[in-house]
Design an enzyme around this catalytic site. Structure first.
Site, PDB file in Angstrom:
ATOM      1  N   SER A 103       1.140  -1.929  -0.217  1.00 20.85           N
ATOM      2  CA  SER A 103       0.292   0.185  -0.053  1.00 20.85           C
ATOM      3  C   SER A 103       1.090   1.177   0.068  1.00 20.85           C
ATOM      4  O   SER A 103       2.038   1.558   0.787  1.00 20.85           O
ATOM      5  CB  SER A 103      -1.009  -0.127   1.003  1.00 20.85           C
ATOM      6  OG  SER A 103      -1.992   1.147   1.542  1.00 20.85           O
ATOM      7  N   GLY A 104       0.902   2.632  -0.702  1.00 28.25           N
ATOM      8  CA  GLY A 104       1.381   3.447  -1.478  1.00 28.25           C
ATOM      9  C   GLY A 104       2.453   2.905  -1.946  1.00 28.25           C
ATOM     10  O   GLY A 104       3.802   4.063  -2.233  1.00 28.25           O
ATOM     11  N   THR A 108      -1.539   2.910  -7.904  1.00 30.22           N
ATOM     12  CA  THR A 108      -2.921   3.370  -8.399  1.00 30.22           C
ATOM     13  C   THR A 108      -1.787   4.465 -10.054  1.00 30.22           C
ATOM     14  O   THR A 108      -2.545   4.617 -11.212  1.00 30.22           O
ATOM     15  CB  THR A 108      -3.563   4.145  -8.222  1.00 30.22           C
ATOM     16  OG1 THR A 108      -4.175   2.845  -6.598  1.00 30.22           O
ATOM     17  CG2 THR A 108      -4.792   4.319  -8.204  1.00 30.22           C
ATOM     18  N   ASN A 155      -1.217   4.942   3.326  1.00 22.64           N
ATOM     19  CA  ASN A 155      -1.626   6.216   2.021  1.00 22.64           C
ATOM     20  C   ASN A 155      -2.744   7.317   1.755  1.00 22.64           C
ATOM     21  O   ASN A 155      -3.856   6.332   2.642  1.00 22.64           O
ATOM     22  CB  ASN A 155      -1.800   5.005   0.722  1.00 22.64           C
ATOM     23  CG  ASN A 155      -2.057   5.780  -0.792  1.00 22.64           C
ATOM     24  OD1 ASN A 155      -1.695   6.927  -0.969  1.00 22.64           O
ATOM     25  ND2 ASN A 155      -2.639   4.589  -1.606  1.00 22.64           N
ATOM     26  N   SER A 158      -5.411   5.795  -0.509  1.00 19.98           N
ATOM     27  CA  SER A 158      -5.458   4.474  -0.814  1.00 19.98           C
ATOM     28  C   SER A 158      -6.868   3.159  -1.678  1.00 19.98           C
ATOM     29  O   SER A 158      -7.803   3.535  -1.073  1.00 19.98           O
ATOM     30  CB  SER A 158      -5.454   3.479   0.626  1.00 19.98           C
ATOM     31  OG  SER A 158      -4.996   2.591   0.766  1.00 19.98           O
ATOM     32  N   SER A 159      -6.540   3.024  -2.429  1.00 19.05           N
ATOM     33  CA  SER A 159      -7.410   1.877  -3.083  1.00 19.05           C
ATOM     34  C   SER A 159      -7.953   0.538  -2.030  1.00 19.05           C
ATOM     35  O   SER A 159      -6.931   0.156  -1.691  1.00 19.05           O
ATOM     36  CB  SER A 159      -6.700   0.862  -4.119  1.00 19.05           C
ATOM     37  OG  SER A 159      -6.093   2.268  -5.137  1.00 19.05           O
ATOM     38  N   GLY A 393      -2.024  -3.773  -1.918  1.00 14.67           N
ATOM     39  CA  GLY A 393      -1.586  -4.015  -1.769  1.00 14.67           C
ATOM     40  C   GLY A 393      -1.055  -5.005  -0.598  1.00 14.67           C
ATOM     41  O   GLY A 393      -2.077  -4.693  -0.142  1.00 14.67           O
ATOM     42  N   GLU A 395      -0.841  -5.381   3.232  1.00 11.75           N
ATOM     43  CA  GLU A 395      -1.136  -4.664   4.083  1.00 11.75           C
ATOM     44  C   GLU A 395      -0.708  -5.363   5.199  1.00 11.75           C
ATOM     45  O   GLU A 395      -1.413  -6.501   5.762  1.00 11.75           O
ATOM     46  CB  GLU A 395      -2.079  -3.126   4.625  1.00 11.75           C
ATOM     47  CG  GLU A 395      -3.311  -4.050   4.373  1.00 11.75           C
ATOM     48  CD  GLU A 395      -5.053  -3.249   3.514  1.00 11.75           C
ATOM     49  OE1 GLU A 395      -4.237  -2.023   2.997  1.00 11.75           O
ATOM     50  OE2 GLU A 395      -5.594  -3.299   3.941  1.00 11.75           O
TER      51      GLU A 395
END
Ligand SMILES: Nc1ncnc2c1ncn2[C@@H]1O[C@H](COP(=O)(O)OP(=O)(O)OP(=O)(O)O)[C@@H](O)[C@H]1O
Ligand SMILES: [Mg+2]
Length: 763
Positions: A103-104, A108, A155, A158-159, A393, A395
């Site tokens: 993540s981050g 994306t 993030n 974050s998605s 991602g 996490e």
């Protein structure tokens, strides 16, 4: 974008002198410091999030990569997008770009650059339908991010869902449609967020971005702190003005995509209804005359708002909040009052479900618009597809629940695919080219995937069993069952199995040793989230809404309560099925990989935390990737390309060879350098085992280039003099001095900008 000198490190990790973590990290760091955030491992792109705007993107950069081979320019996302696009166009093969990383790490953002590249290089004839499709493709990201992304501690954008987007191309290579698959939205976020995190962006955008009159119609005030679902993140808003401009951008994107004004109004009303729903509280009534346990809504005006905004009768909303209908044998229906706890649970389940349906509806609505239109394979030929996967991602949070479990399982699946495909691809290439090959050891995470998804015994199967068992099976019993099944599994443990490990709590935690690290999961809520139960009363209520948009989100509300229905599939099983289908789909395409790395935990520019990056390099298996690539061969090149680059280093091949084949010419060249022992000759490609061989060739070439340039300049000067003296001299032929290049015909006559053209051509 300037070319790279040796001070920027190796553009391909395969060229490292030694494949050690130290060398890998040194190269990564050196390149990062020089603003080179992209590096290859063969055809895999490693990307480090720069956390700052770098001058790497835009039309000029796109033009540099268009139509080029992967290695012709410095490593870039555009090169990967171009390679996927060219493979698709040249060989009519479906391709996909799999973007992974925690993540981050920049997945994306990478997917957006890829989409921009594809949009920029297609549709030169400006066909209106293709322009429309491109517009929708580009704008869809903005809308999906508003509804599916949120600020987390990892993030700020974050998605919270997985996204796989197919882009369909016609035989000319222009996009003619697309389709988005979304995966498991983290809907529990609607109700609650960790400290430092926010709800989905869409809520704040409505609160901060709507006009005063619109807010009034929605019975909202411009203050996220007033609503239970947005209170936690209220202080974490970006600037008000940013939120407003995001809101405007989303509204504009929805308009371009083709959402009608009525639909956009409905979306706003649904968001507002969810916010009001979140503020509804229940109180136990103790007055005489009322049966014990009867509950009431504390602030009834909120029910009025919810009813108005969802276009449903107020009494029905009230009834759904306070009771549920149960069928007691035969067709007899009983209304059963909730306790306050049950009512709160039902309210929360409803809020989550309404948001999830809204999100899915938005995705479907975009899909309807992107559906390739009027395509007939007999007339138009078969469409080809590029898929772009941008999934949440890996996490680890302080407390990890069912959602993290699913997300991390998904990353395990993708890692497995990566391992399989990278090896498979290599092996296939060696086979195709008739080269003998030795396999390399690598960590195969299949055993972890198996721990999660194995039928009957895997964590998801055990969870399903707990959910379907009669009586009150608790999360704790589920954990005991896991312990029984997996007590000997190398990647599973719990406090029960390891009583001395105080980092886990008895009866609550289990731990999985994922490929990317250990994650401790708390079983609390697993059963509930997996059952994902919503009372049928809510479904019927919303299906009967007079708002056609909302009604369309609830087709299952049509069902009669007395209908005997099969138990719906659990959330875990649905997710597993969708992952299996996704992996099958990806495996059927020619894959390209982008492996994203997050440089630091502080989301700041110019800081590469070595420990943090090292860990990612480890678990992403990047060193193994380099080794596999080299165990084999550091480099492979089609013979013509090899000769084009190095022919000046050998008298038999410069300017053109007279041997029977390019393969024979390459062989002669290598023999002259004494390098023939370090290569293998495939049917169409030369395979070079060690990077040192490439370096030797490169050095030899670098020594000769200035001499050639000098020679060409002289030719040009000579040409000028001769033309000045005897303009139509019949005896002069430039070929007598320098022959044209056999690859592109360059140099039949010297050009005025000779040296720079020549330099560009060969360098
Ligand atoms: N190429 C880039 N240039 C500049 N900034 C970037 C780039 N890539 C990422 N960033 C910054 O990092 C942030 C996080 O990136 P991104 O949202 O793409 O991460 P992600 O991998 O999709 O994470 P998640 O799994 O949480 O969705 C972006 O909002 C942006 O600020
Ligand atoms: Mg993302």
């Amino acid at each position: 974008m300037d070319e790279e000198g040796p001070d920027c490190g190796k553009a391909d990790f395969v060229l490292l002198d030694q494949v050690t973590m130290e060398d890998f990290m040194e190269n990564l760091k050196l390149r990062f410091e020089k603003g080179r955030i992209y590096t290859y491992i063969g055809e895999v792109l490693v990307s480090v999030n720069p956390y700052q705007e770098l001058p790497l993107y835009g039309p000029e950069a796109i033009a540099k990569y268009q139509g080029r081979e992967l290695y012709e320019r410095p490593p870039h996302l555009y090169a990967v997008a171009n390679a996927a696009y060219r493979a698709m166009k040249r060989r009519s093969r479906d391709t996909c770009i799999v973007i992974s990383g925690e993540s981050g790490a920049g997945k994306t953002e990478a997917s957006k650059h890829i989409m921009q590249y594809i949009a920029a290089v297609t549709n030169p004839s400006q066909r209106a339908e293709v322009e429309r499709v491109k517009d929708v493709l580009l704008k869809s990201t903005c809308v999906l991010e508003a509804f599916g992304n949120a600020r987390t501690n990892r993030n700020n954008n974050s998605s919270r869902f997985g996204k796989y987007m197919d882009i369909n191309f016609d035989f000319k290579g222009d996009p003619v449609g697309g389709h988005i698959h979304s995966y498991l939205l983290e809907k529990s976020r609607v109700l609650k967020q960790h400290v430092g995190e926010r709800n989905f962006h869409a809520f704040y955008q409505v609160l901060r971005g709507c006009e005063d009159s619109q807010l009034e119609d929605l019975h909202l005030q411009r203050n996220p702190a007033l609503y239970s679902f947005t209170r936690q993140g209220a202080g974490l808003n970006p600037l008000d003005s940013d939120e407003r401009s995001h809101h405007q951008a989303v509204m504009e994107a929805m308009r371009v995509i083709g959402f009608s004004p009525e639909e956009v109004d409905s979306v706003r009303r649904i968001l507002a209804a969810i916010l009001h729903l979140g503020n509804i509280e229940f109180v136990e009534m103790e007055e005489s005359g009322l049966e014990q346990g009867h509950v009431a809504v504390a602030e009834v005006v909120l029910v009025d708002h919810v009813a108005e905004l969802t276009a449903t009768p107020r009494e029905s909303v009230m009834r759904c909040l306070l009771s549920r209908t149960v069928a007691s044998g035969g067709r007899e229906l009983i209304e059963k009052g909730h306790t306050a706890a049950e009512a709160s649970y039902a309210r929360d389940a409803c809020a989550k479900a309404v948001y999830q349906r809204l999100f899915e509806w938005v995705v479907n609505r975009i899909n309807c618009v992107m559906e390739p239109r009027g395509r007939d394979p007999r007339r138009d030929g078969k469409d080809t597809v590029i898929g772009v996967l941008d999934i949440y991602g890996f996490e680890v949070f302080p407390v990890n629940s069912f959602e993290q479990f699913c997300i991390n399982y998904c990353n395990e699946k993708l890692q497995q695919l990566f391992i399989q495909l990278i090896l498979k691809q290599e092996q296939e290439e060696y086979e195709r080219e008739g080269i003998a090959w030795q396999s390399v050891d690598y960590f195969n995470n299949a055993t972890i995937v198996d721990l999660v998804e194995r039928p009957h015994r895997g964590v998801l199967a055990v969870l399903d069993e707990a959910c379907s068992a009669a009586g009150t099976i608790t999360d704790r019993i589920f954990l005991q069952s896991l312990d029984t099944h997996h007590r000997h599994h190398a990647h599973y443990t719990s406090r029960q199995l390891c009583p001395t490990d105080k980092t886990m709590e008895f009866g609550r935690d289990f731990r999985i040793k994922h490929y990317a690290g250990d994650v401790t999961y708390s079983v609390e809520g697993f059963i509930d989230k997996n059952r994902d139960h919503l009372f049928q009363d809510f479904k019927r209520l919303l299906y009967n809404s007079s708002d056609p948009t909302l009604r369309a989100m609830w087709p299952d509300g049509q069902q009669d309560i007395t209908e005997v229905t099969k138990r719906p599939l659990t959330a875990g099983t649905l997710f597993k099925n969708s992952m299996v289908a996704l992996v099958e789909n990806l495996a059927s395409k020619e894959p390209f990989y982008v492996r994203c790395i997050k440089p630091n935990e502080d989301k700041v520019a110019a800081k590469l935390d070595e420990g943090h990056c090292r860990h990612q390099v480890e678990y992403l298996g990047l060193l193994e990737n380099v080794r596999v690539r080299r165990a084999g061969f550091a480099s492979r090149q089609p013979y013509p390309r090899f000769l084009l680059r190095y022919k000046m280093t050998c008298e038999y091949t410069w300017p053109n060879h007279l041997l029977g084949s390019d393969r024979a010419a390459a062989s002669a060249l290598l023999e002259q350098h004494g390098l023939q022992g370090d290569v293998a000759f495939g049917h169409t490609k030369l395979f070079i085992r060690s990077p040192q061989t490439l370096v030797t060739l490169e050095q030899s070439r670098a020594r000769l280039i200035p001499i050639i340039v000098l020679l060409l300049q002289k030719t040009w000067d000579l040409d000028k003099t001769m033309h000045a003296g005897a303009p139509n001299s019949p005896t002069y032929s430039p070929q007598s001095v320098v022959s044209p290049c056999d690859q592109c015909g360059f140099l039949p006559t010297p050009a005025p900008h000779l040296s720079s053209v020549q330099a560009n051509h060969f360098v």
